[in-house]
Structures are given as C-alpha cells and as structure tokens.
Design a protein around this motif. Structure first.
Motif, mmCIF file in Angstrom:
data_model
loop_
_atom_site.group_PDB
_atom_site.id
_atom_site.type_symbol
_atom_site.label_atom_id
_atom_site.label_comp_id
_atom_site.label_asym_id
_atom_site.label_seq_id
_atom_site.Cartn_x
_atom_site.Cartn_y
_atom_site.Cartn_z
ATOM 1 N N LEU A 259 0.836 -1.192 0.000
ATOM 2 C CA LEU A 259 0.000 0.000 0.000
ATOM 3 C C LEU A 259 0.879 1.253 0.000
ATOM 4 O O LEU A 259 0.638 2.194 -0.772
ATOM 5 N N ILE A 260 1.909 1.261 0.823
ATOM 6 C CA ILE A 260 2.824 2.403 0.871
ATOM 7 C C ILE A 260 3.531 2.570 -0.469
ATOM 8 O O ILE A 260 3.664 3.689 -0.992
ATOM 9 N N ILE B 187 1.074 3.986 -3.100
ATOM 10 C CA ILE B 187 0.883 5.423 -2.859
ATOM 11 C C ILE B 187 2.098 6.197 -3.370
ATOM 12 O O ILE B 187 1.969 7.234 -4.025
ATOM 13 N N ILE C 271 2.265 9.127 -6.268
ATOM 14 C CA ILE C 271 2.873 10.436 -5.994
ATOM 15 C C ILE C 271 4.002 10.704 -6.977
ATOM 16 O O ILE C 271 4.116 11.805 -7.532
#
Length: 186
Positions: A163-164, A167, A171
């Motif tokens: 998930l990190i 993300i 970005i």
C-alpha cells in the motif's frame, strides 16, 4: 469486429484478474514482472557474482510464462485488436502537449516525439531511457517489487508495504507529469 476493438469492461476484466489472483494465492505464488528479471539474471549465473541472485531460479520459472504471455498479448492487442483511430484526449491536455512541442497530440496512442526511433537516438531520448531505466530499476529494487507486483499481488494480500509503495508510485507519477515532464519538454 467493433466489439473486439473496445476494451473489456471492468466487470469482465476485474473478476478475471481476481480469479487469477485467487489461483496464485492458493498455490502460494506471487505475481510481479520485476521478479522475472531476477529469475533471468539467476539463470544466467549472476548468483556467482552477487548474493542477491543466488537462489534456485527453477522455483520461479513458471513466472517466465507471464513474460511470454505479456509479449504475445501485447502483439495480439496491437496488431490484431487495435483500432487505428486517434485517441480521445481532453482538449486542454492536447493544448498543453502542443505547447510542449507535441504535434498532433492525441493522433496516436504513442506520440512520435517520444516513441519513434528518431526521438530515441537523440541526446534527450537516450538520457530519458538511461536515467528513466536507472530510476525504475533502483525504485523496483528499493521498493521490493514493481507496480504490478505491489498493486496486484501485494494489495490483494493486504500488505501494508505494498500500500505504501503504490501510494509512492502515484505520488511519483503525479510529480513526474506535473513537474518534470514540462521541464524536460519545454
């Protein structure tokens, strides 16, 4: 024939992807394209030079079929199922790309200013390939996987690092298109 040329709707492709993920999870396998590069390097004997590639690549040879499928699927999609009409870009996007030097923005899925052999064999084209390739390779290794591995397998397994990573991918993509892309092509 027109129905074949349109993308599959989400309610068909999404469940098919979910079925594939359930099968992989059932058999204890993970999906990711970057792991195939590690497997190919281990097959070539890179494990004799670097500990990272010192593993039993035969356990992951099944995943090489994914590479073959991606190549064959891409070929079939492009040469047999693609509609050669222009893509429907937002007029504001077309105008912004025109300001950056892209002629006929939206006339093709892959603009010639980026994807033609003439563009590749320029100083800018080679720099984009080398620097971009290094950043993708470094990022993939640093994140412990690629976008497909984290976004499909990792998120399916509810892994927080994936998930990190996803993300971070978004970005990074937003920063690239809104900050760096205009600098590179202005």
């Amino acid at each position: 024939m027109d129905a074949i040329l349109n993308p599959w709707p989400w309610y068909i492709s999404g469940p098919l992807l979910a079925i594939i993920m359930f099968i992989l999870i059932y058999f204890g396998k993970t999906f990711g394209m970057s792991s195939n590069l590690s497997t190919l390097c281990a097959m070539a004997g890179a494990g004799k030079k670097t500990k990272f590639f010192d593993f039993d690549w035969k356990l992951d040879k099944w995943n090489l079929v994914v590479v073959l499928g991606a190549i064959m699927g891409g070929y079939i999609a492009h040469f047999l199922l693609s509609d050669p009409v222009s893509i429907d870009l937002n007029p504001k996007t077309s105008a912004n790309l025109s300001l950056l030097g892209f002629q006929n923005a939206g006339a093709a899925l892959l603009p010639a200013e980026l994807f033609s052999w003439d563009a590749v064999f320029t100083a800018k084209g080679l720099a984009i390939l080398v620097i971009g390739g290094f950043l993708v390779g470094f990022g993939t290794r640093y994140a412990g996987g690629c976008t497909s591995g984290h976004a499909i397998t990792g998120l399916s397994n509810l892994q927080r690092p994936s998930l990190i990573a996803v993300i971070g991918f978004f970005i990074g993509g937003l920063a690239m298109i809104h900050l760096l892309f205009p600098l590179i092509f202005s």
